[in-house]
Design a protein around this motif. Sequence first.
Motif, PDB file in Angstrom:
ATOM      1  N   CYS A  99      43.829 -34.162  12.089  1.00 50.40           N
ATOM      2  CA  CYS A  99      44.287 -35.448  11.551  1.00 50.40           C
ATOM      3  C   CYS A  99      43.164 -36.159  10.808  1.00 50.40           C
ATOM      4  O   CYS A  99      43.384 -36.755   9.754  1.00 50.40           O
ATOM      5  CB  CYS A  99      44.804 -36.334  12.682  1.00 50.40           C
ATOM      6  N   LEU A 100      41.965 -36.107  11.337  1.00 51.87           N
ATOM      7  CA  LEU A 100      40.848 -36.794  10.698  1.00 51.87           C
ATOM      8  C   LEU A 100      40.502 -36.191   9.338  1.00 51.87           C
ATOM      9  O   LEU A 100      39.928 -36.861   8.483  1.00 51.87           O
ATOM     10  CB  LEU A 100      39.615 -36.771  11.601  1.00 51.87           C
ATOM     11  N   LYS A 101      40.865 -34.941   9.124  1.00 47.91           N
ATOM     12  CA  LYS A 101      40.607 -34.311   7.835  1.00 47.91           C
ATOM     13  C   LYS A 101      41.447 -34.934   6.725  1.00 47.91           C
ATOM     14  O   LYS A 101      41.177 -34.722   5.538  1.00 47.91           O
ATOM     15  CB  LYS A 101      40.888 -32.811   7.912  1.00 47.91           C
ATOM     16  N   ASP A 102      42.478 -35.714   7.105  1.00 49.59           N
ATOM     17  CA  ASP A 102      43.343 -36.351   6.107  1.00 49.59           C
ATOM     18  C   ASP A 102      42.756 -37.656   5.574  1.00 49.59           C
ATOM     19  O   ASP A 102      43.444 -38.407   4.884  1.00 49.59           O
ATOM     20  CB  ASP A 102      44.732 -36.623   6.706  1.00 49.59           C
ATOM     21  N   GLY A 103      41.506 -37.949   5.907  1.00 52.51           N
ATOM     22  CA  GLY A 103      40.849 -39.110   5.348  1.00 52.51           C
ATOM     23  C   GLY A 103      40.793 -40.324   6.246  1.00 52.51           C
ATOM     24  O   GLY A 103      40.327 -41.380   5.821  1.00 52.51           O
ATOM     25  N   ALA A 104      41.252 -40.207   7.480  1.00 49.55           N
ATOM     26  CA  ALA A 104      41.178 -41.330   8.413  1.00 49.55           C
ATOM     27  C   ALA A 104      39.769 -41.423   8.995  1.00 49.55           C
ATOM     28  O   ALA A 104      39.054 -40.434   9.103  1.00 49.55           O
ATOM     29  CB  ALA A 104      42.194 -41.161   9.536  1.00 49.55           C
ATOM     30  N   ALA A 105      39.385 -42.636   9.370  1.00 52.26           N
ATOM     31  CA  ALA A 105      38.093 -42.849  10.010  1.00 52.26           C
ATOM     32  C   ALA A 105      38.186 -42.707  11.521  1.00 52.26           C
ATOM     33  O   ALA A 105      37.191 -42.404  12.188  1.00 52.26           O
ATOM     34  CB  ALA A 105      37.558 -44.239   9.671  1.00 52.26           C
ATOM     35  N   MET A 106      39.374 -42.929  12.059  1.00 51.99           N
ATOM     36  CA  MET A 106      39.574 -42.856  13.503  1.00 51.99           C
ATOM     37  C   MET A 106      41.003 -42.427  13.793  1.00 51.99           C
ATOM     38  O   MET A 106      41.927 -42.792  13.066  1.00 51.99           O
ATOM     39  CB  MET A 106      39.291 -44.228  14.139  1.00 51.99           C
ATOM     40  N   CYS A 107      41.189 -41.632  14.830  1.00 48.08           N
ATOM     41  CA  CYS A 107      42.541 -41.246  15.235  1.00 48.08           C
ATOM     42  C   CYS A 107      42.645 -41.256  16.752  1.00 48.08           C
ATOM     43  O   CYS A 107      41.640 -41.291  17.469  1.00 48.08           O
ATOM     44  CB  CYS A 107      42.925 -39.883  14.667  1.00 48.08           C
ATOM     45  N   ALA A 108      43.877 -41.232  17.215  1.00 48.65           N
ATOM     46  CA  ALA A 108      44.158 -41.267  18.645  1.00 48.65           C
ATOM     47  C   ALA A 108      45.379 -40.409  18.924  1.00 48.65           C
ATOM     48  O   ALA A 108      46.211 -40.186  18.042  1.00 48.65           O
ATOM     49  CB  ALA A 108      44.412 -42.702  19.098  1.00 48.65           C
ATOM     50  N   PRO A 109      45.516 -39.924  20.163  1.00 50.87           N
ATOM     51  CA  PRO A 109      46.679 -39.112  20.515  1.00 50.87           C
ATOM     52  C   PRO A 109      47.842 -39.976  20.991  1.00 50.87           C
ATOM     53  O   PRO A 109      47.701 -41.187  21.202  1.00 50.87           O
ATOM     54  CB  PRO A 109      46.145 -38.269  21.673  1.00 50.87           C
ATOM     55  N   ALA A 110      48.981 -39.343  21.167  1.00 51.46           N
ATOM     56  CA  ALA A 110      50.070 -39.977  21.911  1.00 51.46           C
ATOM     57  C   ALA A 110      49.621 -40.086  23.368  1.00 51.46           C
ATOM     58  O   ALA A 110      49.091 -39.134  23.930  1.00 51.46           O
ATOM     59  CB  ALA A 110      51.336 -39.136  21.817  1.00 51.46           C
ATOM     60  N   VAL A 111      49.810 -41.243  23.949  1.00 48.97           N
ATOM     61  CA  VAL A 111      49.391 -41.475  25.335  1.00 48.97           C
ATOM     62  C   VAL A 111      50.629 -41.704  26.185  1.00 48.97           C
ATOM     63  O   VAL A 111      51.480 -42.544  25.850  1.00 48.97           O
ATOM     64  CB  VAL A 111      48.438 -42.677  25.429  1.00 48.97           C
ATOM     65  N   THR A 112      50.741 -40.974  27.263  1.00 45.40           N
ATOM     66  CA  THR A 112      51.871 -41.124  28.180  1.00 45.40           C
ATOM     67  C   THR A 112      51.376 -41.617  29.532  1.00 45.40           C
ATOM     68  O   THR A 112      50.196 -41.503  29.867  1.00 45.40           O
ATOM     69  CB  THR A 112      52.637 -39.812  28.378  1.00 45.40           C
ATOM     70  N   ASN A 113      52.310 -42.163  30.319  1.00 48.97           N
ATOM     71  CA  ASN A 113      51.984 -42.445  31.708  1.00 48.97           C
ATOM     72  C   ASN A 113      52.202 -41.168  32.519  1.00 48.97           C
ATOM     73  O   ASN A 113      52.675 -40.157  31.986  1.00 48.97           O
ATOM     74  CB  ASN A 113      52.809 -43.628  32.226  1.00 48.97           C
ATOM     75  N   PRO A 114      51.866 -41.153  33.809  1.00 53.73           N
ATOM     76  CA  PRO A 114      51.994 -39.920  34.590  1.00 53.73           C
ATOM     77  C   PRO A 114      53.410 -39.353  34.669  1.00 53.73           C
ATOM     78  O   PRO A 114      53.586 -38.174  34.967  1.00 53.73           O
ATOM     79  CB  PRO A 114      51.476 -40.330  35.975  1.00 53.73           C
TER      80      PRO A 114
END
Length: 247
Positions: A99-114
């Motif tokens: 994802c960062l290769k697309d030119g973003a400076a920062m990325c994050a994943p989908a976050v789920t609860n347990p």
Amino acid sequence: MITLSVVSHGHGSMVDDLMRDLARCSEVTRVVLTINVPEQGPAVPASLSDRTVVLRNAKPKGFGANHNAAFAHCETSHYCVLNPDVRFSDNPFPALLACLKDGAAMCAPAVTNPTGEIEDSARYFPGFVGLLAKSLGVADGRYWYAKGDPPFHPEWVAGMFMLFSSADYAALGGFDEKYFLYYEDVDLCVRLWRSGRKILLCPQATAVHAAQRASHRQFRHLAWHQASMVRYFVRHWGRLPATEGQR
């Protein structure tokens, strides 16, 4: 490739579990573990021992100060900020790096609860109307998406899991250390967008977060939360940047 920063506030076994997860991620070439309050040292897996730096604070520091100090040990192209109460069964880093290769400076994943439900880790910038709607239970300002959806540009993502280009983190000056706890992640995202950089949420990568919600239970955390919220609104209200965060 990735220097990863984790701060323990007496998290003990949570850190031990996370370190076992990280040992399976070859992209993580260095782990900087900051012990913010006195506690027993972590159980570092043998395969991760030569990649781990342990820092012990003489007195507790804030969220931003700890991660900025850890960044001084970063000699890699990417820098990751990760909460100790995050776990993952599958390695999220290949998808995040893509994802960062697309030119973003920062990325994050989908976050789920347990239980597997998507958490509200990607949100629109806080505003007075949005805070009122949240307090009334009408809406909480989150983006609605599913695991595996295409990447998109949220306005901000929670600091529990952020993967940066190291050059962009340095250019931004890292977190504003005047926020001791809470809202430093929102502030950083505002400054990131304002600088012309972008944020990506990558639903192809997932992580599990067991939220502590300390501000709901402890007066000290509630006070920090309110003080940080006031600082954020004084600094940014009416001056929020244009983003690509609409869906």
